[in-house]
Write an enzyme that holds these catalytic residues in place. Structure first.
Site, PDB file in Angstrom:
ATOM      1  N   LYS A 142      31.913  43.296  50.946  1.00 29.11           N
ATOM      2  CA  LYS A 142      32.707  43.102  49.732  1.00 29.11           C
ATOM      3  C   LYS A 142      31.932  42.213  48.763  1.00 29.11           C
ATOM      4  O   LYS A 142      31.489  41.114  49.139  1.00 29.11           O
ATOM      5  CB  LYS A 142      34.017  42.425  50.129  1.00 29.11           C
ATOM      6  CG  LYS A 142      35.207  42.733  49.256  1.00 29.11           C
ATOM      7  CD  LYS A 142      36.439  42.147  49.931  1.00 29.11           C
ATOM      8  CE  LYS A 142      37.658  42.280  49.081  1.00 29.11           C
ATOM      9  NZ  LYS A 142      38.750  41.446  49.614  1.00 29.11           N
TER      10      LYS A 142
HETATM   11  C1  E4P Z   1      42.028  42.134  48.986  1.00 26.27           C
HETATM   12  O1  E4P Z   1      41.008  42.751  49.064  1.00 26.27           O
HETATM   13  C2  E4P Z   1      42.217  41.032  48.023  1.00 26.27           C
HETATM   14  O2  E4P Z   1      41.271  40.040  48.236  1.00 26.27           O
HETATM   15  C3  E4P Z   1      43.621  40.495  48.121  1.00 26.27           C
HETATM   16  O3  E4P Z   1      44.517  41.606  48.108  1.00 26.27           O
HETATM   17  C4  E4P Z   1      43.965  39.505  47.037  1.00 26.27           C
HETATM   18  O4  E4P Z   1      45.340  39.235  47.071  1.00 26.27           O
HETATM   19  P1  E4P Z   1      46.007  37.984  46.329  1.00 26.27           P
HETATM   20  O5  E4P Z   1      45.900  38.200  44.865  1.00 26.27           O
HETATM   21  O6  E4P Z   1      47.428  37.986  46.811  1.00 26.27           O
HETATM   22  O7  E4P Z   1      45.241  36.773  46.791  1.00 26.27           O
END
Ligand code: E4P
Length: 217
Positions: free
Chosen positions: A83
């Site tokens: 990622k």
């Molecule tokens: C997933 O890949 C993201 O990092 C995550 O859904 C972020 O979520 P949040 O905005 O609730 O922290």
């Protein structure tokens, strides 16, 4: 629509995985910090549990650093999706890591233009953050819809991974729009089963079964 679980909580992943609800897992540095565990160790444990893609995020900010970290993360298991953030350096790292045969998830996407660039860089997944847009009174679902149109217009194979999902309604909304994947915390996925009329109807059935002395076993 595929379901990814947005957590590093092993027990929660196992519970949903045993029910066949898990097509993959997403983590980020905040999620790993919350787990209190070493990133390499907890990510390996998740990869052993789940057969689908497991996103593990780099922490470097420059392309060279992201590429080196991405290569190390990719060695954890075959189902790692590296990622990287949607910055110019992240797009550069995405391109290199993709060309080396890795799955790459480009995260922190907040605009259709960013999603277009991620597809050009060869991303396996683009992660538009719905909840964080809603938090500032913008329309996260509209972004998913715009990206769907753009990717379909040109046949981009990058999968739309709706992220930052805060409610059960977000899940069905994403499915209606045609997101390829939605990643949500375990509690949100479980909440999808709830309906007040189901609870009410079940209470009446239980009461009637008791009155009529219905037994099956
Ligand atoms: C997933 O890949 C993201 O990092 C995550 O859904 C972020 O979520 P949040 O905005 O609730 O922290």
């Amino acid at each position: 629509m595929k379901f990814f679980v947005d957590t590093a909580d092993i027990d929660a992943i196992r519970e949903l995985n045993d029910l066949g609800m898990v097509d993959g897992v997403t983590t980020n540095p905040s999620i790993i910090a919350k787990s209190g565990r070493d990133i390499l160790e907890v990510t390996k444990e998740i990869c052993d549990l789940v057969s689908g893609p497991v996103s593990a995020e780099v922490v470097a900010l420059d392309a060279e650093g992201m590429i080196a970290e991405g290569r190390k993360l990719a060695k954890i298991a075959d189902n790692i999706a590296v990622k990287v953030p949607l910055t110019w350096a992240g797009l550069n790292a995405c391109n290199v890591l993709t060309n080396e045969g890795n799955m790459v998830n480009v995260t922190l996407c907040f605009s259709a233009n960013q999603a277009l660039l991620a597809a050009k860089a060869g991303a396996t997944f683009i992660s538009p953050f719905i909840g964080r847009l809603d938090d500032i009174n913008l329309d996260g679902l509209e972004l998913i819809s715009d990206i769907r149109d753009i990717y379909d217009n040109y046949g981009y194979e990058t999968q739309i991974l709706a992220a930052s999902i805060r409610s059960a309604n977000h899940m069905s909304d994403c499915a209606k729009i045609g997101a390829d994947v939605a990643t949500a915390p375990p509690a949100v996925i479980k909440k999808m089963a709830d309906h007040v009329l189901t609870d009410k109807g079940l209470a009446a059935f239980v009461e009637d079964a008791k009155k009529a002395n219905i037994t099956i076993l």
